[in-house]
Design an enzyme around this catalytic site. Structure first.
Site, PDB file in Angstrom:
ATOM      1  N   HIS A 235      37.361  30.739  32.893  1.00  0.00           N
ATOM      2  CA  HIS A 235      37.996  31.579  33.898  1.00  0.00           C
ATOM      3  C   HIS A 235      37.308  32.941  33.833  1.00  0.00           C
ATOM      4  CE1 HIS A 235      41.267  28.777  32.684  1.00  0.00           C
ATOM      5  NE2 HIS A 235      41.543  28.757  33.980  1.00  0.00           N
ATOM      6  N   TYR A 285      43.761  34.548  36.229  1.00  0.00           N
ATOM      7  CA  TYR A 285      44.908  35.277  36.765  1.00  0.00           C
ATOM      8  C   TYR A 285      45.000  36.692  36.194  1.00  0.00           C
ATOM      9  CZ  TYR A 285      46.889  30.670  38.030  1.00  0.00           C
ATOM     10  OH  TYR A 285      47.117  29.438  38.549  1.00  0.00           O
ATOM     11  N   SER A 326      39.534  30.783  43.759  1.00  0.00           N
ATOM     12  CA  SER A 326      40.590  31.481  43.022  1.00  0.00           C
ATOM     13  C   SER A 326      41.433  30.481  42.243  1.00  0.00           C
ATOM     14  CB  SER A 326      41.490  32.270  43.982  1.00  0.00           C
ATOM     15  OG  SER A 326      42.484  31.426  44.545  1.00  0.00           O
ATOM     16  N   ASP A 327      42.090  30.973  41.207  1.00  0.00           N
ATOM     17  CA  ASP A 327      43.074  30.136  40.528  1.00  0.00           C
ATOM     18  C   ASP A 327      44.278  29.953  41.464  1.00  0.00           C
ATOM     19  OD1 ASP A 327      44.197  28.609  38.457  1.00  0.00           O
ATOM     20  OD2 ASP A 327      43.410  29.968  36.938  1.00  0.00           O
ATOM     21  N   TRP A 328      45.230  29.161  41.042  1.00  0.00           N
ATOM     22  CA  TRP A 328      46.257  28.638  41.948  1.00  0.00           C
ATOM     23  C   TRP A 328      47.374  29.643  42.250  1.00  0.00           C
ATOM     24  CZ3 TRP A 328      42.540  25.773  42.346  1.00  0.00           C
ATOM     25  CH2 TRP A 328      42.550  24.482  42.853  1.00  0.00           C
TER      26      TRP A 328
END
Length: 612
Positions: A235, A285, A326-328
Site C-alpha cells: 500500500h 488508507y 484507491s483502496d476500498w
C-alpha cells in the site's frame, strides 16, 4: 457465448465486440495495445468511460450463476453494474470450486460482450492461497493450493520459492478467469502491533524489494501479456508505521507516523515494483502525521487524497505511469446489513462524497476501489467540474492493461482445464512442503525436537486434530498421562466488534493473558511442553521461555505440515522475518517506522534453529 467470434476474409480471427460485422481497429489482434486503446477511447460514450473508473466487489451465485440481487457485501445485481453502470472491474470474494469460478467467469464475460463496445471484465482478487479468512484482507485457499502466508515465504528467505509460488498462483488464477491480483502487499511492518503483517514479506527493505521483484515476475512474467496476471502492488507509500499499530481501515487507526525519519526506507519495495513494471499501485488508507519531505510538510490527508503523494512523488519523482487504484470505500460510507463502516476519508471527513471524488481525481487516482457511484462522476462531468480529458487519461491507463492481458481477444476459460489446474496435486504438495519448511524453531532445550524419535509417545495436545496426530503417537486426555505435550495457539489480540470488518482484524496488545501462561506452565510441570504459535503478529513470547521445552512459530501451516516439520520428516528451515519483542513496554517505546526498533528483543530477526 462465443458467437461474437468471427474470421475476416484474410483469416484473422477476432471478436466482433460492437456487433457491426466489421473488424474495427480496437478489435484487431494484430495492432499494438496502444493503437487499440486510442481507437476504442474515441468510440466510447461518457457513461462507458466513467464505468471504467470504478472497481467494486462482486459475488458468485450458486453453481456459478450470475447473482442478480445484492449479496452479503456486493451492492447491486450483476446485470445492473455491468450493463447499467458499465463497470468492468470486479473484486471477487467467495469461490467454492474451480469449475464454479470458471463457469461464472464465462457467464460474466458473455454478459459484458452485450455492452455497447463489449469491453471485457477484469476479475480481481485479494490473496487466496493461504490461511487467513478476512474479507477486508485475504481469503483462505479453498480449492486453490495452500501455502504459508507471505510472512512465511519471507521466513523461508528464498527468492526463487517466492517466484515459484507466484507462478503457481498465477496459473491457478488464470484457469478460473482471475486476471488481476490485488497484491503483493509490500508494506514494511515496523510497528509490531499492526494487524496486517501476515500478508507482508517482513521489514528488511532490501530483501522485501528482491521478493517483490520475484513475485511480480512470477505473476506478470517479464512483461504484461496474455499469460500474465496483472499485479496491484500495495500500500503506497508503505502502510506499516501505523500509530500504536492500529489499522487504518478504522477511524481510530487513521494516523501514520514517522518518528524515526525512515519514510524513504518504506518506499524501497515500491521503487523495485515500478522498475519491474507493476500494472497498478494502491495507496493506503492512512494519513501521514508530522511528515516533512524535502523541507515540505505533507498534507495530513489519506494518501489517495494527496496530490503530493500520488502525483508529485509517485508519478513525477518515481516516474510511474501505470494504474493507481484507491483502496476500498473512500467516497461513501459502507452499509452492510445493520452495520456501517464510515468512508475511510481520513483528513477529509467533512467533505461530501462529490468533494471527496474531486479530491481523488485531483490527487491523480485512476480508479475508485469498492465504489460504483457512477452517477456522481457523471454529474461532475455534466457540470464542468471535471473535464473529459481527465477521465480519458485514467481510462487510457486502465484499458491498456486490459488489452495487454489479451482480454479483448479471448476472456473465456475452459471449465475442465480449470478443474485440472486449480489445486493440482503437484501444486498442493509444493504448498504443503513450503508450509512445513517455513516453521521457525526458536527454542529447543535438551534436543526435544525433532519429536517422535522413540516410537509412539503418549501425547497431550491442544489445537491439533486427532487424525493428524494418529500417525505419530497416542493421544491422551491429560498432561499427567502424557510423555509429551504439544500446544498450538494463536498470537494474542484484543477482540473488537463494533465496526464492520473489525472482528476479523487482530489488533491491540501482543501479551498472552496471564491465565493462559499459568495453564501452560502447569502442563510443562508434568511433561516436556512444545508450544507452537501462529505468528500473524510478533507475540510477546517472553513468559513462555523459562518453562517451554521447545518454542516454534508458524505463518500458516496445516496440522499435517506442522507435524511433518516438528518430527523432522520435512526439516523446518524458517528464520524470523521480524523481531519478537521482549515486552509491551519495549513495543510502546519503539519508533513505529523503524525496522528492528524494539529494545533487546527476546528473539531477533534472523533467528531460526535447525533440528535433527
Amino acid at each position: 457465448m462465443r458467437d461474437e467470434f468471427r474470421t475476416t476474409d484474410e483469416g484473422v480471427r477476432f471478436r466482433d465486440l460492437n456487433g457491426n460485422g466489421v473488424m474495427d481497429p480496437y478489435e484487431d489482434p494484430r495492432l499494438s495495445a496502444e493503437e487499440r486503446v486510442e481507437d476504442l477511447l474515441g468510440r466510447l460514450s461518457i457513461e462507458e468511460k466513467v464505468g471504467l473508473l470504478f472497481h467494486t466487489v462482486i459475488e458468485i451465485g450458486d453453481e456459478g450463476e450470475l447473482r442478480e440481487e445484492p449479496g452479503a457485501i456486493s451492492k447491486s445485481p450483476t446485470s445492473v453494474v455491468v450493463l447499467g453502470k458499465h463497470l468492468t472491474h470486479f473484486n471477487v470474494h467467495g469461490m467454492r470450486t474451480a469449475r464454479e469460478g470458471a463457469r461464472w467467469n464465462n457467464r460474466l464475460q458473455a454478459l459484458a460482450a452485450r455492452s455497447p463496445h463489449g469491453i471485457p471484465v477484469t476479475i480481481s482478487t485479494d490473496p487466496r492461497h493461504a490461511f487467513v479468512e478476512n474479507s477486508g484482507v485475504a481469503f483462505a485457499a479453498g480449492p486453490f493450493s495452500q501455502w504459508p502466508e507471505p510472512l512465511g515465504l519471507a521466513a523461508l528467505d528464498d527468492v526463487d520459492l517466492v517466484r515459484r509460488f507466484a507462478e503457481i498462483a498465477g496459473r491457478e488464477y488464470r484457469a478460473v478467469g482471475i486476471r488481476m491480483a490485488l497484491h503483493p502487499q509490500v508494506d514494511l511492518p515496523t510497528e509490531a502491533r499492526w494487524g496486517r503483517q501476515a500478508q507482508t514479506f517482513g521489514y528488511d527493505a532490501e530483501r522485501v524489494a528482491e521478493m517483490t521483484g520475484a513475485y511480480l515476475e512470477g505473476f506478470q512474467w517479464e512483461r504484461l501479456g496474455p499469460d500474465s496476471v496483472a499485479c496491484i502492488t500495495k500500500h503506497f507509500p508503505g502502510g506499516g508505521p501505523q500509530l500504536d499499530g492500529e489499522d487504518a481501515h478504522f477511524p481510530y487507526g487513521r494516523e501514520q507516523v514517522y518518528p524515526g525519519g525512515r519514510f524513504e526506507e518504506h518506499l524501497r519495495p515500491f521503487v523495485e515494483a515500478i522498475r519491474r513494471g507493476t500494472a497498478g499501485i494502491m495507496p493506503y488508507y492512512g494519513m501521514p502525521v508530522g511528515l516533512v519531505r524535502h523541507g515540505e510538510p505533507i498534507e495530513e490527508v489519506g494518501f489517495s487524497y494527496s496530490r503530493q503523494i500520488v502525483t508529485d512523488l509517485l508519478r513525477e519523482e518515481l516516474g510511474y505511469d501505470g494504474v493507481v487504484l484507491s483502496d476500498w470505500e473512500l467516497i461513501n460510507d459502507n452499509h452492510v446489513g445493520d452495520q456501517v463502516l464510515p468512508a475511510r476519508a481520513w483528513g477529509v471527513e467533512e467533505l461530501s462524497p462529490r468533494e471527496r471524488l474531486l479530491r481523488l481525481l485531483d490527487a491523480g487516482v485512476d480508479q475508485f476501489g469498492g465504489e460504483e457511484c457512477v452517477e456522481l462522476l457523471q454529474e461532475l462531468l455534466a457540470e464542468g467540474a471535471v473535464a473529459e480529458e481527465r477521465i480519458d487519461r485514467s481510462a487510457r491507463r486502465i484499458l491498456l492493461v486490459k488489452f495487454r492481458l489479451g482480454l479483448f481477444d479471448d476472456p473465456y476459460v475452459d471449465e475442465d482445464e480449470a478443474e485440472r489446474i486449480v489445486g493440482a496435486a503437484e501444486f498442493r504438495a509444493e504448498g504443503e512442503r513450503a508450509q512445513a519448511e517455513s516453521v521457525t524453531v526458536l527454542q529447543n532445550r535438551d534436543r526435544t525436537l525433532p519429536l517422535f524419535r522413540g516410537g509412539r509417545p503418549r501425547i497431550y495436545a491442544e489445537g491439533v486434530a486427532t487424525d493428524a496426530l494418529a500417525g505419530y503417537g497416542d493421544r491422551v486426555a491429560a498432561p499427567e498421562e502424557a510423555e509429551l505435550a504439544l500446544v498450538r495457539i494463536g498470537a494474542p489480540f484484543e477482540p473488537r466488534d463494533d465496526l464492520f470488518l473489525e472482528a476479523w482484524f487482530h489488533q491491540g496488545s501482543l501479551e498472552f493473558p496471564p491465565g493462559l501462561v499459568a495453564r501452560l506452565r502447569r502442563i510443562a510441570a508434568h511433561c516436556p511442553l512444545v508450544v507452537v504459535v501462529n505468528l500473524d503478529r510478533p507475540a510477546i513470547l517472553t513468559p513462555l521461555v523459562p518453562f517451554a521445552a521447545a518454542i516454534a512459530v508458524e505463518f500458516g501451516t496445516s496440522d499435517a505440515a506442522l507435524l511433518a516439520a516438528l518430527s523432522g520428516r520435512i526439516p523446518p528451515r524458517g528464520v524470523l522475518p521480524v523481531d519478537i519483542p521482549r515486552s509491551m513496554d519495549a513495543v510502546r517505546a519503539a519508533f513505529a517506522d523503524m525496522p528492528d526498533g524494539t529494545e533487546d528483543p527476546v528473539f531477533r530477526r534472523g533467528t531460526g534453529l535447525t533440528i535433527g
